[in-house]
Motif scaffolding. Structure first.
Motif, short mmCIF file in Angstrom:
data_model
loop_
_atom_site.label_atom_id
_atom_site.label_comp_id
_atom_site.label_asym_id
_atom_site.label_seq_id
_atom_site.Cartn_x
_atom_site.Cartn_y
_atom_site.Cartn_z
N MET A 257 1.02 -1.13 0.75
CA MET A 257 -0.10 -0.21 -0.38
C MET A 257 1.08 1.42 0.20
N GLU A 258 0.66 1.90 -0.57
CA GLU A 258 1.12 3.42 -1.12
C GLU A 258 1.02 4.51 0.03
N THR A 259 2.06 5.26 1.00
CA THR A 259 2.34 6.02 1.08
C THR A 259 1.29 7.15 1.11
N LEU A 260 0.50 8.57 1.38
CA LEU A 260 0.08 9.22 1.23
C LEU A 260 0.66 10.16 0.95
N ASN A 261 1.23 11.09 -0.33
CA ASN A 261 1.69 11.81 -0.65
C ASN A 261 0.76 12.45 -2.22
N LEU A 262 1.37 13.65 -2.59
CA LEU A 262 1.19 14.55 -4.11
C LEU A 262 0.73 12.98 -5.06
N GLN A 263 1.38 12.33 -4.92
CA GLN A 263 1.54 11.17 -6.18
C GLN A 263 0.01 9.99 -6.44
N VAL A 264 0.02 10.31 -5.15
CA VAL A 264 -1.27 8.85 -4.54
C VAL A 264 -2.64 10.24 -4.50
N LYS A 265 -2.45 11.58 -4.50
CA LYS A 265 -3.35 12.41 -4.38
C LYS A 265 -3.28 13.28 -5.10
N PRO A 266 -2.83 13.92 -6.84
CA PRO A 266 -2.06 14.45 -7.03
C PRO A 266 -4.15 16.12 -7.19
N GLN A 267 -4.49 15.39 -6.86
CA GLN A 267 -5.80 16.54 -6.46
C GLN A 267 -5.44 17.56 -5.28
N TYR A 268 -4.96 17.21 -4.52
CA TYR A 268 -4.83 18.41 -3.59
C TYR A 268 -3.66 18.75 -4.14
N LYS A 269 -2.35 18.90 -4.88
CA LYS A 269 -1.11 20.83 -5.36
C LYS A 269 -2.06 21.36 -4.79
N SER A 270 -1.05 21.90 -4.75
CA SER A 270 -2.00 23.73 -4.55
C SER A 270 -0.66 24.62 -4.71
N ASN A 271 -1.03 25.70 -5.24
CA ASN A 271 -0.27 26.51 -5.48
C ASN A 271 -0.90 28.03 -4.70
N LEU A 272 -0.91 28.37 -3.66
CA LEU A 272 -1.10 29.12 -2.65
C LEU A 272 0.04 29.42 -1.92
N PRO A 273 0.21 30.92 -2.00
CA PRO A 273 1.34 31.15 -1.57
C PRO A 273 0.85 31.16 0.78
N ILE A 274 2.44 31.40 0.78
CA ILE A 274 2.30 30.73 2.60
C ILE A 274 2.31 32.26 3.18
N LYS A 275 1.14 31.79 3.72
CA LYS A 275 0.94 33.60 4.39
C LYS A 275 0.92 32.93 5.84
N VAL A 276 1.31 31.87 6.21
CA VAL A 276 1.72 31.74 7.90
C VAL A 276 2.83 30.74 8.18
N MET A 277 3.66 31.39 9.54
CA MET A 277 4.20 30.77 9.77
C MET A 277 3.92 30.49 11.06
N GLN A 278 4.42 29.06 11.33
CA GLN A 278 3.67 28.24 12.63
C GLN A 278 4.80 27.61 13.05
N PHE A 279 4.61 27.82 14.20
CA PHE A 279 5.78 27.46 15.27
C PHE A 279 4.98 26.13 15.78
#
Length: 492
Positions: free
Chosen positions: A1-23
């Motif tokens: 079974m494959e591990t979740l990533n963008l190859q497995v779920k390419p529809q979740y790719k996003s080019n939205l900018p980074i607006k949040v830095m999260q600690f």
């Protein structure tokens, strides 16, 4: 079974900018605020993603995020319209993940991004602590406030304090006035390093530190992960389980509502100029609902909160404590309290959480003080003697009857036993008080008097309220004589 990533779920790719830095990149943030950012993005209300930072040198989440292209799955459970409900979805709100202890200079450059608008954090309650350290070197400081000071100073220098270049800082740590306390520590660091009046002005006038209250149980990685992998068709080392219920209160104005339109997205988030009432509501009903009912349920031989709620005696008792004792005593709008109580009761009934009663008993004395005695005092100020809460105090005392110290050893119904940890001084006071019990109601009152007159525990002499002590002592003796469950039956 494959591990979740963008190859497995390419529809979740996003080019939205980074607006949040999260600690922080742990279960709570991923199952709460990052999940909410995902909901905003689904409705084009935020259109930004998150840079997640490892908070301590020992973190292990960042490599997993990178392996999975920062995708992960939330599995949320709850009681919705009287039915057990499960919601499973992939979250793609995190764009990148970095380790400050190996990538600090990169992160400081990230702090200068024109797209960056927000800082989120959850570094545990101990994270918002002042530790004097060098935060201007090429290596990341250890404490979160020192890291934050360095990030804000780098941004200040890059933009030369330009108006509009400040950030909105929203800590999610569970301490009162978290934003105010964090800001004060950052100001102290700025003073330590003599960073100048202009930077202090930037912190005060361009940066916004928000006080928040967050509420969702996020239990984290499931024990039965393989079952879910079969169900969803992929492996996910970052799967995060929690409850469907969520609530957040943010202390702010209309500008904050515009910047973070959570409510507009249908999320259970309020922005208010004073969030004290929401904190009080949570402490008294959610936390107080646990603390006032768990001692008796544990003594009765039950193991989890959902068992407590579905038991014919403890469940009915818990409902009556919340609706008939706590709500009438608390000095807040009754409709607001009742609506929240309805949610709390459903949350307590969630069978998927299996919240252990023994874990809720940890540090029981301090919890009784903050969550139960405060409500009892409010009731007494109104001339009420809330006998179910009196029994809650009696059950608390009974937990310590057969122990000699820490951990507290508890004799329970049906031959069961158990243990939990409490403050050593508190346990010593309770153990000493139980030496007064001679098998009579008067001596049970003496036990209650001895405990609740100790000002080192409660900050005042609670035992000066004689009718209250008489009722607690009477119910304590009754519980010893006839049993905890039998005594509860007489109160419902």
């Amino acid at each position: 079974m494959e591990t979740l990533n963008l190859q497995v779920k390419p529809q979740y790719k996003s080019n939205l900018p980074i607006k949040v830095m999260q600690f922080g990149e742990g279960n709570f943030l991923r199952g709460f605020i990052d999940w909410m950012v995902g909901k905003l993005n689904e409705q084009n209300l935020f259109n930004g993603r998150i840079l997640a930072l490892q908070p301590t040198p020992r973190g292990r989440v960042v490599p997993k995020l990178l392996t999975q292209d920062c995708l992960y799955t939330t599995v949320l459970h709850g009681v919705v319209n009287g039915k057990d409900t499960e919601q499973i979805e992939i979250v793609n709100s995190i764009a990148k993940a970095k380790n400050p202890y190996t990538q600090w200079e990169e992160i400081l450059e990230d702090a200068c991004s024109a797209d960056l608008q927000f800082i989120f954090s959850n570094t545990t309650e101990a994270g918002i602590t002042y530790i004097k350290e060098d935060f201007l070197s090429k290596e990341a400081p250890l404490s979160f406030p020192a890291k934050l000071t360095a990030v804000l100073y780098k941004r200040f220098m890059h933009y030369k304090g330009q108006k509009g270049s400040g950030l909105v800082i929203m800590p999610c740590e569970l301490i009162d006035d978290n934003g105010t306390k964090l800001k004060n520590i950052v100001l102290q660091h700025a003073n330590d390093a003599d960073l100048g009046a202009d930077f202090v002005s930037y912190l005060n006038n361009e940066c916004i530190f928000l006080n928040t209250l967050v509420d969702r149980v996020v239990s984290g990685y499931p024990t039965n992960a393989e079952k879910y992998f079969e169900k969803i068709g992929y492996k996910d080392e970052l799967m995060t389980c929690g409850e469907i219920f969520h609530f957040m209160a943010i202390e702010g104005d209309d500008k904050v509502k515009e910047l973070l339109p959570f409510a507009q997205a249908g999320l259970n988030v309020v922005v208010d100029k004073d969030i004290t009432k929401y904190r009080l509501r949570k402490v008294r009903i959610l936390n107080g609902g646990h603390t006032s009912n768990v001692p008796a349920a544990f003594l009765s031989g039950l193991e989890t909160v959902d068992e407590m709620m579905f038991d014919e005696v403890t469940g009915k008792f818990a409902n009556e404590v919340i609706y008939n004792d706590i709500i009438p005593a608390v000095n807040l709008d009754k409709a607001m309290l009742t609506s929240f109580a309805d949610d709390v009761v459903n949350r307590f009934k969630d069978k998927s959480m299996h919240h252990k009663l023994a874990s809720i008993l940890m540090n029981c004395t301090s919890k009784i003080k903050a969550r139960v005695l405060s409500t009892v005092k409010d009731a007494r100020a109104k001339g009420m003697l809330p006998n179910r809460l009196c029994f809650s105090l009696a059950a608390y005392l009974l937990l310590y009857k057969d122990t000699a110290g820490v951990p507290v050893q508890v004799k329970r119904a049906n031959g069961k036993s158990g243990e939990f940890v409490d403050d050593e001084h508190a346990v010593s006071v309770l153990v000493k008080a139980w030496s007064l019990y001679q098998g009579t109601q008067d001596s049970a009152v003496a036990v209650a008097d001895a405990v609740f007159s100790d000002t080192s525990l409660w900050g005042e002499n609670i035992a000066s309220d004689t009718p209250l002590m008489n009722e607690v002592g009477k119910l304590l003796h009754q519980a010893i004589s006839t049993g905890v469950t039998a005594t509860m039956r007489t109160l419902i």
